[in-house]
Design a protein around this motif. Structure first.
Motif, PDB file in Angstrom:
ATOM      1  N   CYS A 114      -0.576   7.879   1.444  1.00  0.00           N
ATOM      2  CA  CYS A 114      -2.027   8.023   1.596  1.00  0.00           C
ATOM      3  C   CYS A 114      -2.397   8.055   3.082  1.00  0.00           C
ATOM      4  O   CYS A 114      -1.670   7.511   3.922  1.00  0.00           O
ATOM      5  CB  CYS A 114      -2.753   6.847   0.940  1.00  0.00           C
ATOM      6  SG  CYS A 114      -2.681   6.869  -0.874  1.00  0.00           S
ATOM      7  N   PRO A 115      -3.554   8.696   3.410  1.00  0.00           N
ATOM      8  CA  PRO A 115      -4.033   8.670   4.797  1.00  0.00           C
ATOM      9  C   PRO A 115      -4.250   7.236   5.250  1.00  0.00           C
ATOM     10  O   PRO A 115      -4.572   6.354   4.445  1.00  0.00           O
ATOM     11  CB  PRO A 115      -5.363   9.451   4.734  1.00  0.00           C
ATOM     12  CG  PRO A 115      -5.245  10.288   3.495  1.00  0.00           C
ATOM     13  CD  PRO A 115      -4.423   9.501   2.526  1.00  0.00           C
ATOM     14  N   GLU A 116      -4.080   6.992   6.513  1.00  0.00           N
ATOM     15  CA  GLU A 116      -4.164   5.629   7.054  1.00  0.00           C
ATOM     16  C   GLU A 116      -5.511   4.995   6.746  1.00  0.00           C
ATOM     17  O   GLU A 116      -5.607   3.799   6.476  1.00  0.00           O
ATOM     18  CB  GLU A 116      -3.947   5.681   8.581  1.00  0.00           C
ATOM     19  CG  GLU A 116      -3.827   4.314   9.237  1.00  0.00           C
ATOM     20  CD  GLU A 116      -2.526   3.619   8.872  1.00  0.00           C
ATOM     21  OE1 GLU A 116      -2.519   2.362   8.854  1.00  0.00           O
ATOM     22  OE2 GLU A 116      -1.519   4.311   8.604  1.00  0.00           O
ATOM     23  N   GLU A 117      -6.589   5.833   6.784  1.00  0.00           N
ATOM     24  CA  GLU A 117      -7.928   5.280   6.599  1.00  0.00           C
ATOM     25  C   GLU A 117      -8.279   5.056   5.127  1.00  0.00           C
ATOM     26  O   GLU A 117      -9.296   4.410   4.823  1.00  0.00           O
ATOM     27  CB  GLU A 117      -8.978   6.205   7.243  1.00  0.00           C
ATOM     28  CG  GLU A 117      -9.074   7.608   6.627  1.00  0.00           C
ATOM     29  CD  GLU A 117      -8.027   8.562   7.180  1.00  0.00           C
ATOM     30  OE1 GLU A 117      -8.071   9.747   6.826  1.00  0.00           O
ATOM     31  OE2 GLU A 117      -7.170   8.087   7.995  1.00  0.00           O
ATOM     32  N   ASP A 118      -7.461   5.570   4.211  1.00  0.00           N
ATOM     33  CA  ASP A 118      -7.803   5.439   2.792  1.00  0.00           C
ATOM     34  C   ASP A 118      -6.536   5.134   1.968  1.00  0.00           C
ATOM     35  O   ASP A 118      -6.197   5.816   1.018  1.00  0.00           O
ATOM     36  CB  ASP A 118      -8.459   6.739   2.285  1.00  0.00           C
ATOM     37  CG  ASP A 118      -8.999   6.584   0.873  1.00  0.00           C
ATOM     38  OD1 ASP A 118      -9.286   5.424   0.475  1.00  0.00           O
ATOM     39  OD2 ASP A 118      -9.097   7.605   0.160  1.00  0.00           O
ATOM     40  N   ARG A 119      -5.826   4.098   2.352  1.00  0.00           N
ATOM     41  CA  ARG A 119      -4.575   3.757   1.676  1.00  0.00           C
ATOM     42  C   ARG A 119      -4.852   2.957   0.408  1.00  0.00           C
ATOM     43  O   ARG A 119      -5.596   1.973   0.418  1.00  0.00           O
ATOM     44  CB  ARG A 119      -3.673   2.948   2.610  1.00  0.00           C
ATOM     45  CG  ARG A 119      -3.275   3.736   3.863  1.00  0.00           C
ATOM     46  CD  ARG A 119      -2.399   2.912   4.779  1.00  0.00           C
ATOM     47  NE  ARG A 119      -1.109   2.623   4.163  1.00  0.00           N
ATOM     48  CZ  ARG A 119      -0.181   1.835   4.702  1.00  0.00           C
ATOM     49  NH1 ARG A 119      -0.433   1.261   5.871  1.00  0.00           N
ATOM     50  NH2 ARG A 119       0.960   1.633   4.087  1.00  0.00           N
ATOM     51  N   LYS A 120      -4.265   3.422  -0.672  1.00  0.00           N
ATOM     52  CA  LYS A 120      -4.450   2.769  -1.979  1.00  0.00           C
ATOM     53  C   LYS A 120      -3.249   1.875  -2.283  1.00  0.00           C
ATOM     54  O   LYS A 120      -2.158   2.086  -1.758  1.00  0.00           O
ATOM     55  CB  LYS A 120      -4.605   3.825  -3.075  1.00  0.00           C
ATOM     56  CG  LYS A 120      -5.810   4.737  -2.900  1.00  0.00           C
ATOM     57  CD  LYS A 120      -5.890   5.723  -4.045  1.00  0.00           C
ATOM     58  CE  LYS A 120      -7.116   6.612  -3.917  1.00  0.00           C
ATOM     59  NZ  LYS A 120      -7.089   7.433  -2.688  1.00  0.00           N
ATOM     60  N   PHE A 136       0.828  -1.197   0.000  1.00  0.00           N
ATOM     61  CA  PHE A 136       0.000   0.000   0.000  1.00  0.00           C
ATOM     62  C   PHE A 136       0.864   1.250   0.000  1.00  0.00           C
ATOM     63  O   PHE A 136       2.021   1.247   0.448  1.00  0.00           O
ATOM     64  CB  PHE A 136      -0.922   0.017   1.223  1.00  0.00           C
ATOM     65  CG  PHE A 136      -2.001  -1.028   1.162  1.00  0.00           C
ATOM     66  CD1 PHE A 136      -3.157  -0.789   0.428  1.00  0.00           C
ATOM     67  CD2 PHE A 136      -1.838  -2.240   1.820  1.00  0.00           C
ATOM     68  CE1 PHE A 136      -4.154  -1.750   0.375  1.00  0.00           C
ATOM     69  CE2 PHE A 136      -2.834  -3.202   1.759  1.00  0.00           C
ATOM     70  CZ  PHE A 136      -3.991  -2.959   1.026  1.00  0.00           C
ATOM     71  N   GLN A 164      -1.498   8.394  -7.738  1.00  0.00           N
ATOM     72  CA  GLN A 164      -1.617   9.825  -7.487  1.00  0.00           C
ATOM     73  C   GLN A 164      -0.326  10.410  -6.911  1.00  0.00           C
ATOM     74  O   GLN A 164       0.171  11.426  -7.393  1.00  0.00           O
ATOM     75  CB  GLN A 164      -2.778  10.067  -6.507  1.00  0.00           C
ATOM     76  CG  GLN A 164      -2.949  11.544  -6.140  1.00  0.00           C
ATOM     77  CD  GLN A 164      -4.075  11.751  -5.113  1.00  0.00           C
ATOM     78  OE1 GLN A 164      -4.787  10.821  -4.784  1.00  0.00           O
ATOM     79  NE2 GLN A 164      -4.203  12.974  -4.621  1.00  0.00           N
ATOM     80  N   CYS A 205       1.193   5.317  -4.567  1.00  0.00           N
ATOM     81  CA  CYS A 205       0.105   4.981  -5.478  1.00  0.00           C
ATOM     82  C   CYS A 205       0.236   5.849  -6.724  1.00  0.00           C
ATOM     83  O   CYS A 205       1.154   6.676  -6.846  1.00  0.00           O
ATOM     84  CB  CYS A 205      -1.238   5.213  -4.794  1.00  0.00           C
ATOM     85  SG  CYS A 205      -1.527   6.960  -4.367  1.00  0.00           S
TER      86      CYS A 205
END
Length: 490
Positions: A17-23, A13, A39, A37
């Motif tokens: 990315c933020p911990e709650e929305d990791r891509k 991952f 982005q 990711c």
């Protein structure tokens, strides 16, 4: 971009990315040591300085093998000498500092080009050798089958064992070539630079092993080959099985067992220096010595009635006398040790090699003589001489099939026009008579008080007729004329 991953690959991952929305990560920056990711990767893909100095690879978990185990620094270069990834300290300070170093992208490009060239070479090799192997196998099987009808059941079983061993050996070599093909294909399909470089070392090993494969050779040296040769080359082989026996040896160990091919009948001896004791047969292919006429001494060129462009001959030589054979310049043939010369010499039963080296800067040449180590174990009664381009090789021949390399010499490019020669006896040796007798015509003759020992033994009690240089025909009072055959083409 294709987000598909193999089922057995763990999902990495994005670390930005933020911990709650990791891509899922698309790439890992080896310099930043973070996975990103699509982005968050854009900055690395659009900023020129990052694009050039921050190598990207497929996503890796934290602690991936991106640092040098020796210095703890980021690996940024590839050593083409050692086929491994290194850091900057390795490249400029440590054991790799004098090696051929490349950046990852350059190494990837160059090694891909090398793999393509290796692939073409192996493709040509396998196509060519497969055809040759089939022809060779059919020919040897035909010869073996024709002779096997005269053999007892034990020999037939031995043949089956030998053929099975050869087939197994050939199959193993084909596996090596196929492995190299698979490795090359896998490397060519790998688009990721870092993974390509990580796997290249193994690919290189597979390719190098495949390059040295010779599909036409016999069994690999070892216990299997030694066991088969020992069983085949034994007293249990009956006389009627000689052809079959030789065929098996050539299949199992062709390096040391090749059927003897007689010297071309176009070759003959041409005397350069000739003592009165030496005579030639009428076809000039045999050399005779008469012990009552003086020392055994002669220098002979080997000529051809068909062409000067011959490259092979086999000769029988005196067992206990001095001789030199090989190539020399026609200007120095009367004293071959002055060079240029490339030859095998036997002096006082010791073998040595004669060779000429050139100093390109000084425009001078130096001829040297060097004794051969362990030469006592080499039989030189029959020697085969083979010239292959710029290499001159000498082989000891024993029996119909046994062939052993004595030595090979590299011929200087300056010495492409050289003549084959044979020199018998010592230089500047004068015959001192110890006994004398008279012929019926009143001429005094001398008798050498030693019996000349020759490998081929006494041929006749009288001189062969006709001779190119006949001896006096008048009767001898007090002795008879004894002649030995001392040298001939085989």
């Amino acid at each position: 971009m294709d987000d598909s991953k193999p089922n057995n690959m763990p999902v990495i991952f994005c670390e930005m990315c933020p911990e709650e929305d990791r891509k899922p990560a698309r790439k890992t920056c080896m310099k930043c040591e973070i996975s990103m990711c699509v982005q968050h990767l854009q900055a690395h893909l659009t900023t020129p300085v990052l694009l050039q100095t921050h190598p990207l690879t497929d996503p890796m978990a934290s602690g991936g093998a991106t640092k040098c185990p020796e210095h703890g620094k980021l690996v940024e270069y590839y050593c083409l000498d050692d086929l491994t990834c290194v850091c900057v300290s390795c490249a400029i300070e440590d054991q790799h500092r004098l090696h051929n170093m490349k950046t990852f992208s350059t190494a990837h490009k160059e090694l891909l080009e090398k793999l393509s060239a290796d692939q073409k070479e192996l493709l040509f090799k396998t196509d060519d050798d497969n055809v040759s192997l089939e022809k060779w196998e059919k020919n040897e099987n035909k010869k073996a089958t024709k002779a096997s009808v005269r053999l007892i059941e034990a020999i037939s079983n031995l043949r089956d064992l030998t053929l099975a061993s050869v087939q197994t050996s050939v199959s193993a070599r084909m596996v090596s070539i196929q492995t190299s093909k698979n490795s090359i294909q896998a490397a060519q399909n790998e688009k990721d630079t870092y993974r390509f470089l990580q796997m290249y070392s193994q690919v290189h090993q597979d390719v190098e092993k495949a390059k040295v494969v010779d599909l036409r050779k016999g069994l690999e040296p070892g216990s299997d080959q030694d066991k088969l040769v020992k069983e085949i080359d034994g007293e249990t082989i009956i006389k009627q099985a000689a052809d079959f026996w030789g065929s098996l040896l050539m299949m199992v160990d062709p390096k040391h067992h090749q059927e003897i091919i007689p010297t071309s009948e176009d070759l003959f001896f041409e005397p350069v220096t000739f003592s009165p004791a030496i005579s030639l047969s009428s076809d000039k292919r045999e050399v005779f010595f008469n012990s009552r006429m003086g020392q055994c001494s002669a220098t002979l060129l080997i000529q051809s009635t068909a062409s000067d462009d011959f490259n092979r001959w086999i000769i029988s030589l005196p067992e206990d006398d001095d001789w030199i054979i090989g190539l020399c310049d026609t200007q120095c043939v009367k004293n071959v040790k002055n060079g240029p010369v490339y030859g095998l010499s036997c002096e006082d039963n010791k073998l040595s090699v004669l060779s000429t080296e050139y100093d390109e800067e000084q425009k001078t040449q130096k001829t040297s003589s060097e004794f051969l180590p362990n030469a006592e174990a080499i039989s030189t009664e029959t020697v085969e001489v083979v010239r292959d381009s710029s290499v001159l090789s000498f082989y000891s021949r024993s029996g119909q099939y046994h062939k052993q390399l004595i030595l090979s010499l590299n011929i200087s490019p300056n010495d492409q026009v050289l003549k084959h020669f044979v020199k018998l006896g010592k230089d500047n040796v004068h015959f001192t008579p110890e006994n004398q007798w008279k012929s019926s015509c009143g001429t005094n003759h001398s008798l050498q008080n030693r019996r000349h020992k020759m490998s081929l033994g006494v041929l006749t009690q009288h001189l062969p007729q006709p001779l190119s240089q006949p001896l006096p025909s008048c009767p001898i009072i007090g002795g008879i004329s004894t002649t030995w055959l001392i040298c001939k083409f085989v």
